[in-house]
Design a protein around this motif. Sequence first.
Motif, PDB file in Angstrom:
ATOM      1  N   MET A   1      97.081  41.403 -18.264  1.00  0.00           N
ATOM      2  CA  MET A   1      97.341  42.541 -17.407  1.00  0.00           C
ATOM      3  C   MET A   1      96.348  43.640 -17.775  1.00  0.00           C
ATOM      4  SD  MET A   1      99.412  43.757 -15.007  1.00  0.00           S
ATOM      5  CE  MET A   1     100.713  42.580 -14.958  1.00  0.00           C
ATOM      6  N   TYR A   2      95.777  44.280 -16.771  1.00  0.00           N
ATOM      7  CA  TYR A   2      94.860  45.392 -16.997  1.00  0.00           C
ATOM      8  C   TYR A   2      94.970  46.357 -15.819  1.00  0.00           C
ATOM      9  CZ  TYR A   2      91.754  42.995 -13.715  1.00  0.00           C
ATOM     10  OH  TYR A   2      91.235  42.381 -12.609  1.00  0.00           O
ATOM     11  N   VAL A   3      94.443  47.567 -15.999  1.00  0.00           N
ATOM     12  CA  VAL A   3      94.446  48.578 -14.947  1.00  0.00           C
ATOM     13  C   VAL A   3      92.994  48.888 -14.613  1.00  0.00           C
ATOM     14  CG1 VAL A   3      95.164  50.902 -14.290  1.00  0.00           C
ATOM     15  CG2 VAL A   3      96.619  49.544 -15.808  1.00  0.00           C
ATOM     16  N   ARG A   4      92.675  48.861 -13.321  1.00  0.00           N
ATOM     17  CA  ARG A   4      91.306  49.109 -12.860  1.00  0.00           C
ATOM     18  C   ARG A   4      91.326  50.108 -11.712  1.00  0.00           C
ATOM     19  NH1 ARG A   4      90.983  46.911  -7.872  1.00  0.00           N
ATOM     20  NH2 ARG A   4      91.946  44.893  -7.450  1.00  0.00           N
ATOM     21  N   ASP A   5      90.151  50.635 -11.397  1.00  0.00           N
ATOM     22  CA  ASP A   5      90.029  51.497 -10.229  1.00  0.00           C
ATOM     23  C   ASP A   5      90.237  50.659  -8.966  1.00  0.00           C
ATOM     24  OD1 ASP A   5      89.402  53.686 -11.810  1.00  0.00           O
ATOM     25  OD2 ASP A   5      87.240  53.422 -11.602  1.00  0.00           O
ATOM     26  N   ALA A   6      90.836  51.263  -7.959  1.00  0.00           N
ATOM     27  CA  ALA A   6      91.018  50.576  -6.682  1.00  0.00           C
ATOM     28  C   ALA A   6      89.661  50.398  -6.009  1.00  0.00           C
ATOM     29  CB  ALA A   6      91.955  51.361  -5.788  1.00  0.00           C
ATOM     30  N   LYS A   7      89.575  49.345  -5.234  1.00  0.00           N
ATOM     31  CA  LYS A   7      88.361  49.061  -4.465  1.00  0.00           C
ATOM     32  C   LYS A   7      88.699  49.141  -2.979  1.00  0.00           C
ATOM     33  CE  LYS A   7      86.728  45.782  -8.000  1.00  0.00           C
ATOM     34  NZ  LYS A   7      86.583  46.720  -9.013  1.00  0.00           N
ATOM     35  N   ASN A   8      87.681  49.191  -2.144  1.00  0.00           N
ATOM     36  CA  ASN A   8      87.914  49.264  -0.694  1.00  0.00           C
ATOM     37  C   ASN A   8      88.799  48.131  -0.209  1.00  0.00           C
ATOM     38  OD1 ASN A   8      86.415  51.582  -0.433  1.00  0.00           O
ATOM     39  ND2 ASN A   8      84.547  50.528   0.212  1.00  0.00           N
ATOM     40  N   ARG A   9      88.627  46.948  -0.769  1.00  0.00           N
ATOM     41  CA  ARG A   9      89.417  45.790  -0.332  1.00  0.00           C
ATOM     42  C   ARG A   9      90.906  45.925  -0.674  1.00  0.00           C
ATOM     43  NH1 ARG A   9      86.542  43.443  -4.877  1.00  0.00           N
ATOM     44  NH2 ARG A   9      88.047  42.973  -6.529  1.00  0.00           N
ATOM     45  N   ASP A  10      91.257  46.892  -1.526  1.00  0.00           N
ATOM     46  CA  ASP A  10      92.654  47.115  -1.902  1.00  0.00           C
ATOM     47  C   ASP A  10      93.399  48.020  -0.921  1.00  0.00           C
ATOM     48  OD1 ASP A  10      92.569  45.671  -4.402  1.00  0.00           O
ATOM     49  OD2 ASP A  10      91.427  47.359  -5.232  1.00  0.00           O
ATOM     50  N   GLU A  11      92.688  48.627   0.008  1.00  0.00           N
ATOM     51  CA  GLU A  11      93.293  49.647   0.866  1.00  0.00           C
ATOM     52  C   GLU A  11      94.492  49.138   1.663  1.00  0.00           C
ATOM     53  OE1 GLU A  11      91.829  52.432   4.462  1.00  0.00           O
ATOM     54  OE2 GLU A  11      90.708  52.612   2.574  1.00  0.00           O
ATOM     55  N   ALA A  12      94.370  48.001   2.327  1.00  0.00           N
ATOM     56  CA  ALA A  12      95.484  47.477   3.129  1.00  0.00           C
ATOM     57  C   ALA A  12      96.675  47.152   2.240  1.00  0.00           C
ATOM     58  CB  ALA A  12      95.045  46.245   3.912  1.00  0.00           C
ATOM     59  N   TRP A  13      96.415  46.542   1.077  1.00  0.00           N
ATOM     60  CA  TRP A  13      97.502  46.226   0.147  1.00  0.00           C
ATOM     61  C   TRP A  13      98.186  47.505  -0.321  1.00  0.00           C
ATOM     62  CZ3 TRP A  13      98.472  47.622  -4.885  1.00  0.00           C
ATOM     63  CH2 TRP A  13      99.546  46.972  -5.485  1.00  0.00           C
ATOM     64  N   LEU A  14      97.397  48.525  -0.679  1.00  0.00           N
ATOM     65  CA  LEU A  14      97.965  49.790  -1.137  1.00  0.00           C
ATOM     66  C   LEU A  14      98.855  50.424  -0.075  1.00  0.00           C
ATOM     67  CD1 LEU A  14      94.995  51.491  -3.006  1.00  0.00           C
ATOM     68  CD2 LEU A  14      97.293  51.139  -3.922  1.00  0.00           C
ATOM     69  N   LEU A  15      98.369  50.503   1.144  1.00  0.00           N
ATOM     70  CA  LEU A  15      99.163  51.119   2.216  1.00  0.00           C
ATOM     71  C   LEU A  15     100.466  50.360   2.444  1.00  0.00           C
ATOM     72  CD1 LEU A  15      96.318  52.089   4.687  1.00  0.00           C
ATOM     73  CD2 LEU A  15      97.872  53.672   3.496  1.00  0.00           C
ATOM     74  N   ASP A  16     100.403  49.035   2.390  1.00  0.00           N
ATOM     75  CA  ASP A  16     101.607  48.223   2.554  1.00  0.00           C
ATOM     76  C   ASP A  16     102.581  48.453   1.396  1.00  0.00           C
ATOM     77  OD1 ASP A  16     103.210  46.128   3.806  1.00  0.00           O
ATOM     78  OD2 ASP A  16     102.605  44.880   2.102  1.00  0.00           O
ATOM     79  N   ALA A  17     102.083  48.464   0.168  1.00  0.00           N
ATOM     80  CA  ALA A  17     102.940  48.668  -1.009  1.00  0.00           C
ATOM     81  C   ALA A  17     103.549  50.065  -1.004  1.00  0.00           C
ATOM     82  CB  ALA A  17     102.135  48.435  -2.280  1.00  0.00           C
ATOM     83  N   ILE A  18     102.789  51.065  -0.618  1.00  0.00           N
ATOM     84  CA  ILE A  18     103.299  52.446  -0.536  1.00  0.00           C
ATOM     85  C   ILE A  18     104.440  52.517   0.460  1.00  0.00           C
ATOM     86  CG2 ILE A  18     102.698  54.770   0.281  1.00  0.00           C
ATOM     87  CD1 ILE A  18      99.869  54.229  -0.974  1.00  0.00           C
ATOM     88  N   GLU A  19     104.262  51.871   1.598  1.00  0.00           N
ATOM     89  CA  GLU A  19     105.313  51.867   2.623  1.00  0.00           C
ATOM     90  C   GLU A  19     106.557  51.125   2.135  1.00  0.00           C
ATOM     91  OE1 GLU A  19     106.053  50.213   7.131  1.00  0.00           O
ATOM     92  OE2 GLU A  19     104.014  50.692   6.521  1.00  0.00           O
ATOM     93  N   ARG A  20     106.369  49.947   1.526  1.00  0.00           N
ATOM     94  CA  ARG A  20     107.519  49.170   1.027  1.00  0.00           C
ATOM     95  C   ARG A  20     108.312  49.927  -0.024  1.00  0.00           C
ATOM     96  NH1 ARG A  20     105.587  43.792  -1.239  1.00  0.00           N
ATOM     97  NH2 ARG A  20     103.663  44.936  -1.352  1.00  0.00           N
TER      98      ARG A  20
END
Length: 194
Positions: free
Chosen positions: A1-20
């Motif tokens: 497990m690690y923490v990294r900066d978000a990338k452009n390809r993460d945007e759709a996943w982030l928006l979905d997770a934020i909504e959920r």
Amino acid sequence: MYVRDAKNRDEAWLLDAIERLGLDDVAFRSRDYVIAVDEESGDRAGFGRLRLHRGDEDEENRIELTGIGVLPDWRHRGVGAHVVERLVDTAAADGFEAVYVLTDQPEYLTQFGFERVDTDDLPPALSDRLTEKREFLGGDVVGLELAVDEFEMPSRLRKAFKDAEPTDDDEPEESAEDFGIDPDSATYKYDTGR
């Protein structure tokens, strides 16, 4: 497990997770986020972001930790703690001496050294943001502050993060018998001719 900066390809996943998770996405910019990722599977487990509040000419800029979320299968494994740690480290590297959080779950963050700030003592930009968050989440939102060099990671959370795996709450697949149907004598609406 690690923490990294978000990338452009993460945007759709982030928006979905934020909504959920029912989090606010005010002023959403994926590049402001960090994401916790499982090294073996590549699954994203949690996220959070920094939000800059620019002060006017008489007031300095402030930084807020916000949008912190952990997917249900990854909770209680130190994921949120490491997201918070990464955000605090980033704020420190950017020259901020203190970070703020506006939250309805202050007890979680106090374990890292965050302390409650009276509403009247919040900087004006954060006071305005507190009003927004209270409208979004309800009236129980409070302000917390942490000097970046005071962050403390409980050792139990460091170990949990190192060994993190998602919970396996998969329910067994349902069968016809679960609905009281005898599969040997059942007829089906559409006959396939087989």
